[in-house]
Design a protein around this motif. Sequence first.
Motif, PDB file in Angstrom:
ATOM      1  N   LYS A   1      -1.628  18.047  -1.105  1.00 46.66           N
ATOM      2  CA  LYS A   1      -1.887  18.135  -2.548  1.00 46.66           C
ATOM      3  C   LYS A   1      -1.237  19.366  -3.174  1.00 46.66           C
ATOM      4  CE  LYS A   1      -5.839  15.288  -3.569  1.00 46.66           C
ATOM      5  NZ  LYS A   1      -7.217  15.247  -4.047  1.00 46.66           N
ATOM      6  N   GLU A   2      -0.785  20.272  -2.313  1.00 48.61           N
ATOM      7  CA  GLU A   2      -0.071  21.444  -2.845  1.00 48.61           C
ATOM      8  C   GLU A   2       1.429  21.166  -2.934  1.00 48.61           C
ATOM      9  OE1 GLU A   2      -1.381  24.566  -0.260  1.00 48.61           O
ATOM     10  OE2 GLU A   2      -3.454  24.190  -0.875  1.00 48.61           O
ATOM     11  N   ASN A   3       1.837  20.006  -2.440  1.00 45.66           N
ATOM     12  CA  ASN A   3       3.249  19.634  -2.462  1.00 45.66           C
ATOM     13  C   ASN A   3       3.502  18.738  -3.682  1.00 45.66           C
ATOM     14  OD1 ASN A   3       5.689  18.384  -2.088  1.00 45.66           O
ATOM     15  ND2 ASN A   3       5.397  17.973   0.086  1.00 45.66           N
ATOM     16  N   ALA A   4       4.176  19.300  -4.687  1.00 47.61           N
ATOM     17  CA  ALA A   4       4.351  18.592  -5.960  1.00 47.61           C
ATOM     18  C   ALA A   4       5.060  17.247  -5.771  1.00 47.61           C
ATOM     19  CB  ALA A   4       5.126  19.463  -6.931  1.00 47.61           C
ATOM     20  N   GLU A   5       6.069  17.202  -4.890  1.00 47.62           N
ATOM     21  CA  GLU A   5       6.822  15.961  -4.679  1.00 47.62           C
ATOM     22  C   GLU A   5       5.924  14.866  -4.093  1.00 47.62           C
ATOM     23  OE1 GLU A   5       9.873  14.595  -5.361  1.00 47.62           O
ATOM     24  OE2 GLU A   5       9.813  16.304  -6.726  1.00 47.62           O
ATOM     25  N   TRP A   6       5.123  15.288  -3.110  1.00 44.88           N
ATOM     26  CA  TRP A   6       4.205  14.353  -2.448  1.00 44.88           C
ATOM     27  C   TRP A   6       3.212  13.791  -3.456  1.00 44.88           C
ATOM     28  CZ3 TRP A   6      -0.940  13.569  -1.520  1.00 44.88           C
ATOM     29  CH2 TRP A   6      -1.287  12.713  -0.466  1.00 44.88           C
TER      30      TRP A   6
ATOM     31  N   GLU B   1       4.904  11.319  -5.989  1.00 47.64           N
ATOM     32  CA  GLU B   1       5.211  10.014  -5.417  1.00 47.64           C
ATOM     33  C   GLU B   1       3.932   9.185  -5.200  1.00 47.64           C
ATOM     34  OE1 GLU B   1       6.981   8.462  -1.247  1.00 47.64           O
ATOM     35  OE2 GLU B   1       7.757  10.365  -1.993  1.00 47.64           O
ATOM     36  N   ASN B   2       2.938   9.812  -4.595  1.00 48.84           N
ATOM     37  CA  ASN B   2       1.730   9.066  -4.233  1.00 48.84           C
ATOM     38  C   ASN B   2       0.798   8.814  -5.416  1.00 48.84           C
ATOM     39  OD1 ASN B   2       1.850   8.600  -1.219  1.00 48.84           O
ATOM     40  ND2 ASN B   2       2.352  10.756  -1.366  1.00 48.84           N
ATOM     41  N   ALA B   3       0.723   9.786  -6.314  1.00 45.50           N
ATOM     42  CA  ALA B   3      -0.140   9.592  -7.488  1.00 45.50           C
ATOM     43  C   ALA B   3       0.455   8.503  -8.376  1.00 45.50           C
ATOM     44  CB  ALA B   3      -0.301  10.884  -8.270  1.00 45.50           C
ATOM     45  N   PHE B   4       1.784   8.435  -8.417  1.00 49.52           N
ATOM     46  CA  PHE B   4       2.434   7.399  -9.224  1.00 49.52           C
ATOM     47  C   PHE B   4       2.151   6.025  -8.616  1.00 49.52           C
ATOM     48  CE2 PHE B   4       6.290   4.927 -10.482  1.00 49.52           C
ATOM     49  CZ  PHE B   4       5.976   4.848 -11.828  1.00 49.52           C
ATOM     50  N   HIS B   5       2.207   5.951  -7.290  1.00 49.55           N
ATOM     51  CA  HIS B   5       1.897   4.694  -6.606  1.00 49.55           C
ATOM     52  C   HIS B   5       0.457   4.267  -6.927  1.00 49.55           C
ATOM     53  CE1 HIS B   5       1.291   1.771  -3.386  1.00 49.55           C
ATOM     54  NE2 HIS B   5       0.162   2.410  -3.143  1.00 49.55           N
TER      55      HIS B   5
ATOM     56  N   GLY C   1       0.824  -1.211   0.000  1.00 46.72           N
ATOM     57  CA  GLY C   1       0.000   0.000   0.000  1.00 46.72           C
ATOM     58  C   GLY C   1       0.855   1.256   0.000  1.00 46.72           C
ATOM     59  N   ILE C   2       0.211   2.366   0.257  1.00 49.26           N
ATOM     60  CA  ILE C   2       0.882   3.670   0.191  1.00 49.26           C
ATOM     61  C   ILE C   2       2.017   3.783   1.206  1.00 49.26           C
ATOM     62  CG2 ILE C   2       0.491   6.129   0.732  1.00 49.26           C
ATOM     63  CD1 ILE C   2      -1.985   6.028  -0.913  1.00 49.26           C
ATOM     64  N   ASP C   3       1.843   3.180   2.388  1.00 43.38           N
ATOM     65  CA  ASP C   3       2.895   3.307   3.408  1.00 43.38           C
ATOM     66  C   ASP C   3       4.115   2.435   3.098  1.00 43.38           C
ATOM     67  OD1 ASP C   3       2.120   0.753   4.012  1.00 43.38           O
ATOM     68  OD2 ASP C   3       1.085   1.250   5.877  1.00 43.38           O
TER      69      ASP C   3
ATOM     70  N   ALA D   1     -10.497   8.387  -8.278  1.00 42.35           N
ATOM     71  CA  ALA D   1      -9.537   9.489  -8.356  1.00 42.35           C
ATOM     72  C   ALA D   1      -8.499   9.342  -7.247  1.00 42.35           C
ATOM     73  CB  ALA D   1     -10.260  10.809  -8.201  1.00 42.35           C
ATOM     74  N   PHE D   2      -7.296   9.799  -7.528  1.00 39.32           N
ATOM     75  CA  PHE D   2      -6.242   9.784  -6.518  1.00 39.32           C
ATOM     76  C   PHE D   2      -6.709  10.600  -5.303  1.00 39.32           C
ATOM     77  CE2 PHE D   2      -2.686  12.305  -4.778  1.00 39.32           C
ATOM     78  CZ  PHE D   2      -2.077  11.270  -4.090  1.00 39.32           C
ATOM     79  N   GLY D   3      -6.551  10.026  -4.131  1.00 34.52           N
ATOM     80  CA  GLY D   3      -6.930  10.754  -2.905  1.00 34.52           C
ATOM     81  C   GLY D   3      -8.345  10.445  -2.437  1.00 34.52           C
ATOM     82  N   THR D   4      -8.873   9.263  -2.822  1.00 33.54           N
ATOM     83  CA  THR D   4     -10.208   8.887  -2.338  1.00 33.54           C
ATOM     84  C   THR D   4     -10.044   8.130  -1.015  1.00 33.54           C
ATOM     85  OG1 THR D   4     -10.969   8.723  -4.611  1.00 33.54           O
ATOM     86  CG2 THR D   4     -12.358   7.712  -2.931  1.00 33.54           C
ATOM     87  N   VAL D   5     -10.504   8.739   0.076  1.00 34.02           N
ATOM     88  CA  VAL D   5     -10.229   8.204   1.408  1.00 34.02           C
ATOM     89  C   VAL D   5     -11.524   8.153   2.219  1.00 34.02           C
ATOM     90  CG1 VAL D   5      -8.900   8.596   3.525  1.00 34.02           C
ATOM     91  CG2 VAL D   5      -7.916   9.240   1.334  1.00 34.02           C
ATOM     92  N   TYR D   6     -11.669   7.078   3.008  1.00 27.87           N
ATOM     93  CA  TYR D   6     -12.827   6.945   3.904  1.00 27.87           C
ATOM     94  C   TYR D   6     -12.353   6.781   5.339  1.00 27.87           C
ATOM     95  CZ  TYR D   6     -15.358   6.380  -0.370  1.00 27.87           C
ATOM     96  OH  TYR D   6     -15.884   6.618  -1.602  1.00 27.87           O
ATOM     97  N   GLU D   7     -13.254   7.104   6.255  1.00 28.15           N
ATOM     98  CA  GLU D   7     -12.883   6.993   7.664  1.00 28.15           C
ATOM     99  C   GLU D   7     -12.659   5.543   8.060  1.00 28.15           C
ATOM    100  OE1 GLU D   7     -15.384   8.967  10.521  1.00 28.15           O
ATOM    101  OE2 GLU D   7     -15.288  10.780   9.295  1.00 28.15           O
ATOM    102  N   ASN D   8     -13.519   4.646   7.564  1.00 24.86           N
ATOM    103  CA  ASN D   8     -13.389   3.234   7.895  1.00 24.86           C
ATOM    104  C   ASN D   8     -14.111   2.390   6.843  1.00 24.86           C
ATOM    105  OD1 ASN D   8     -16.194   3.443   8.498  1.00 24.86           O
ATOM    106  ND2 ASN D   8     -15.635   4.264  10.507  1.00 24.86           N
TER     107      ASN D   8
END
Lengths: 277, 98
Positions: free
Chosen positions: A60-65, A68-72, A24-26, A90-97
């Motif tokens: 999302k304002e950090n180009a490096e971040w 790296e994450n969008a490529f993953h 995963g992302i981590d 879409a990149f950045g789709t997150v749920y609480e649980n």
Amino acid sequence: MGQLYYVYGFIPDIPERDLPELHGIDGFSPVEYPVVYGLRTACCPVPEDEFAEDALQTNKENAEWIKENAFHHHQVLNELLQNSVVIPLAFGTVYENYESMKGAVFPHKEEIKKLFRKLTGSEEWSIKIYADRRKFDDAFVKNEDEIKKIKEEIGEMPRGRQYFALKKMEEELQKRGRAKVSELCKKLHESLKPLTAEVQEKKVWRKNLSGRREEMVWNGAYLFNSHSSAEKALEIIHEFQDNADRKYPGLTAEASGPWPFYHFAEIQLSETNEEGG
Amino acid sequence: MEKAPELLSSTPGKVSLDPEKAQEGLAQLVLTVIELLRELVERQAMRRVESGSLTDEETERLGEALYNLEEKMQEMKEYFGLTDEDLNIDLGPLGNLL
């Protein structure tokens, strides 16, 4: 530190043995594939301090971040695509649980299954055409008899008048060159269309985005009906390139794919912590 | 005109703001401004020629002057190792300068 639920996208309920083992992302938690309403979601846990709404907005304002994450995100979707059809989120789709993710999927479950049926077997490709203007215009001038004649006339003028006549001609040539490029791109596009279920003409990228010295003159996303349609399309593009090399040097057509269905499987999920869909 | 020794190795369309390369960035910036002015003058001249407000002799003299100016500009670009693209600054959403 709390954890959130990052969702890459959906795949059909295929046997577990066919699911790829991915990180995963981590970088160490595995990508999981829980079955929700008869479809599998590809997801992984992510740290709250990085992916909660406010933090995500800042990141999302950090180009490096993003890079790296969008490529993953793309890599995971691409791996999934090797074994089955994938509906990307879409990149950045997150749920609480898990429960909140399930709640967001519920109203779309039939739509997603319909998309699986529509997209199975098809392939999304991106086709871009670039033009090296100088090279193209030079060759274009040499091939046009009318222009040769005008050039001869200009050559007989006094030097000062020559300047204005040449500028005028350059302007006209650029206009004609642009029209020719556009005509050639449209022609290729039309010849590819019968092989597709859907196409999307996209905005051409500026040079700082494409990272190329040449100008992008065509950008399209194509949903080819099958693998063999995509292969046929590649042959057509190859022919286009051969013809361009002979008659219109400076034009380069590039096809890339198959891609996850970024353009032809848009799902707008609600109740996300971030922008879904 | 000889070429300036390794004066510029910039990215096209970007002015270098590295303090150690200030000279390079400055040359690029100055030439960009001159090129912008030259093109504005050229467009104005074209308009006047096309509107027919100049005599043949005036047109000839103006064209000759612009020819010389363009040649000089070409020499300057070669001296500083710049291409046309180096002088075309990317203004983001506004597009390119030239």
